[in-house]
Design an enzyme around this catalytic site. Structure first.
Site, mmCIF file in Angstrom:
data_model
loop_
_atom_site.group_PDB
_atom_site.id
_atom_site.type_symbol
_atom_site.label_atom_id
_atom_site.label_comp_id
_atom_site.label_asym_id
_atom_site.label_seq_id
_atom_site.Cartn_x
_atom_site.Cartn_y
_atom_site.Cartn_z
ATOM 1 N N LYS A 55 -14.331 -65.581 -30.575
ATOM 2 C CA LYS A 55 -14.194 -65.183 -29.168
ATOM 3 C C LYS A 55 -14.273 -66.437 -28.298
ATOM 4 O O LYS A 55 -15.180 -67.257 -28.462
ATOM 5 C CB LYS A 55 -15.320 -64.211 -28.826
ATOM 6 C CG LYS A 55 -15.409 -63.804 -27.369
ATOM 7 C CD LYS A 55 -16.388 -62.646 -27.245
ATOM 8 C CE LYS A 55 -16.940 -62.505 -25.854
ATOM 9 N NZ LYS A 55 -17.896 -61.404 -25.748
HETATM 10 C C1 R5P Z 1 -21.956 -62.733 -22.971
HETATM 11 O O1 R5P Z 1 -22.659 -63.524 -23.555
HETATM 12 C C2 R5P Z 1 -21.732 -61.442 -23.518
HETATM 13 O O2 R5P Z 1 -21.867 -61.616 -24.880
HETATM 14 C C3 R5P Z 1 -20.417 -60.733 -23.245
HETATM 15 O O3 R5P Z 1 -20.149 -59.932 -24.344
HETATM 16 C C4 R5P Z 1 -19.197 -61.573 -23.010
HETATM 17 O O4 R5P Z 1 -19.418 -62.574 -22.070
HETATM 18 C C5 R5P Z 1 -17.999 -60.721 -22.568
HETATM 19 O O5 R5P Z 1 -18.267 -60.098 -21.378
HETATM 20 P P1 R5P Z 1 -17.527 -60.481 -20.019
HETATM 21 O O6 R5P Z 1 -16.121 -59.958 -20.144
HETATM 22 O O7 R5P Z 1 -18.314 -59.791 -18.967
HETATM 23 O O8 R5P Z 1 -17.524 -61.970 -19.890
#
Ligand code: R5P
Length: 298
Positions: free
Chosen positions: A207
């Site tokens: 990711k």
């Molecule tokens: C952040 O550390 C979290 O693990 C979230 O899963 C990740 O950032 C994705 O969320 P967002 O789309 O709000 O950035």
């Protein structure tokens, strides 16, 4: 052997990402995943749709380091209504067991590292979920934060490699979450480095964030699927455009949180994102669908 100049090279002489040549899939629909055991392939197929090749993960694990994030104050009220529209729920085991019905048909991406709160040094994470418990919860993958360049870089890499070892034993993929901390650059140079290191060390999914420049150099130099985080809330059309651009440049989906659950209409937004991820919709088509849902026309 360390060559800091090398990571700067993008289009200069000597480095070629072959961005126009898709990676060969070798008999399994998902890039880089043909040589895994059956259980791991089956779990990956519950995350990534074998028809579109993509996933819509709904990320709402933010509470593991920052408590009741805006939009996540009441997961039962705010997030469970979104559950039917995603492929995968990305969450912590505390929220899974306390609030998510065991009857859900969505796959589970389980947050498996943690430690520091937002008040402390974020990279000081350790493994926070046992593999046996992950299997007990029928997790389809484990999410591990990796802080390349961070203060506790090696410790977070060790979290990744330890869980990859256990995941290979039990058939559970590991998703490396390339974390930028509070002040690291979010550019292609950083994510090329971080994503490739995570894949080389065994992560089955990586990711990253989307980068406006050279995003395809990140996906083309990472041999396993990349999903993008959504990041801070931006206007709906911009979030849909970011998702479209990432998919068009080699990402296999989104792991999106705030741009869905902080939307003015989260149920409409997640369906619009779904159209982009699985139906190849343009950002304009996605926004039109969102507006129709909000107006009660769709
Ligand atoms: C952040 O550390 C979290 O693990 C979230 O899963 C990740 O950032 C994705 O969320 P967002 O789309 O709000 O950035």
């Amino acid at each position: 052997m360390a060559d800091l100049d090398d990571i700067d090279e993008v289009k200069k002489a000597g480095k070629n990402f072959h961005e126009d040549i898709p990676q060969e899939k070798n008999g399994f629909f998902l890039k880089g995943s043909a040589n895994y055991d059956w259980g791991m392939k089956n779990r990956l197929s519950s995350i990534f749709n074998p028809v579109s090749g993509n996933t819509l993960m709904l990320a709402f694990d933010h509470g593991y380091f920052q408590g009741p994030t805006t939009g996540l104050e009441r997961i039962d009220v705010n997030v469970l209504p979104l559950e039917p529209y995603c492929d995968t729920l990305m969450l912590t085991r505390g929220i899974l067991r306390s609030l998510v019905p065991g009857s859900t048909q969505r796959s589970i991406a389980m947050r498996a590292t943690g430690g520091p709160s937002i008040l402390r040094e974020l990279s000081n994470e350790i493994i926070a979920c046992d593999m046996e418990d992950a299997v007990r919860m029928n997790a389809s993958c484990l999410a591990v934060q990796v802080y390349i360049g961070g203060e506790y870089e090696t410790q977070t890499i060790h979290n990744l490699t330890r869980l990859v070892d256990l995941g290979l034993r039990y058939g559970v993929p590991v998703m490396a979450v390339t974390a930028v901390g509070k002040d690291m650059a979010r550019d292609a140079k950083y994510f090329r480095l971080a994503a490739r290191i995570c894949a080389e060390l065994g992560a089955q999914i990586v990711k990253t964030y989307y980068t406006a420049e050279d995003f395809r150099t990140i996906t083309s130099s990472c041999p396993v699927p990349i999903v993008i985080a959504g990041g801070k809330k931006i206007p709906e059309l911009d979030a849909l455009t970011m998702a479209r651009n990432a998919l068009d440049q080699g990402a296999n989906g989104v792991d999106m949180g705030r741009n869905i659950f902080q939307s003015d209409n989260p149920v409409a937004m997640i369906q619009a994102v779904r159209k982009v991820v699985h139906e190849n919709a343009s950002p304009a088509e996605g926004l039109a669908f969102y507006n129709d849902l909000v107006a009660g026309k769709a």
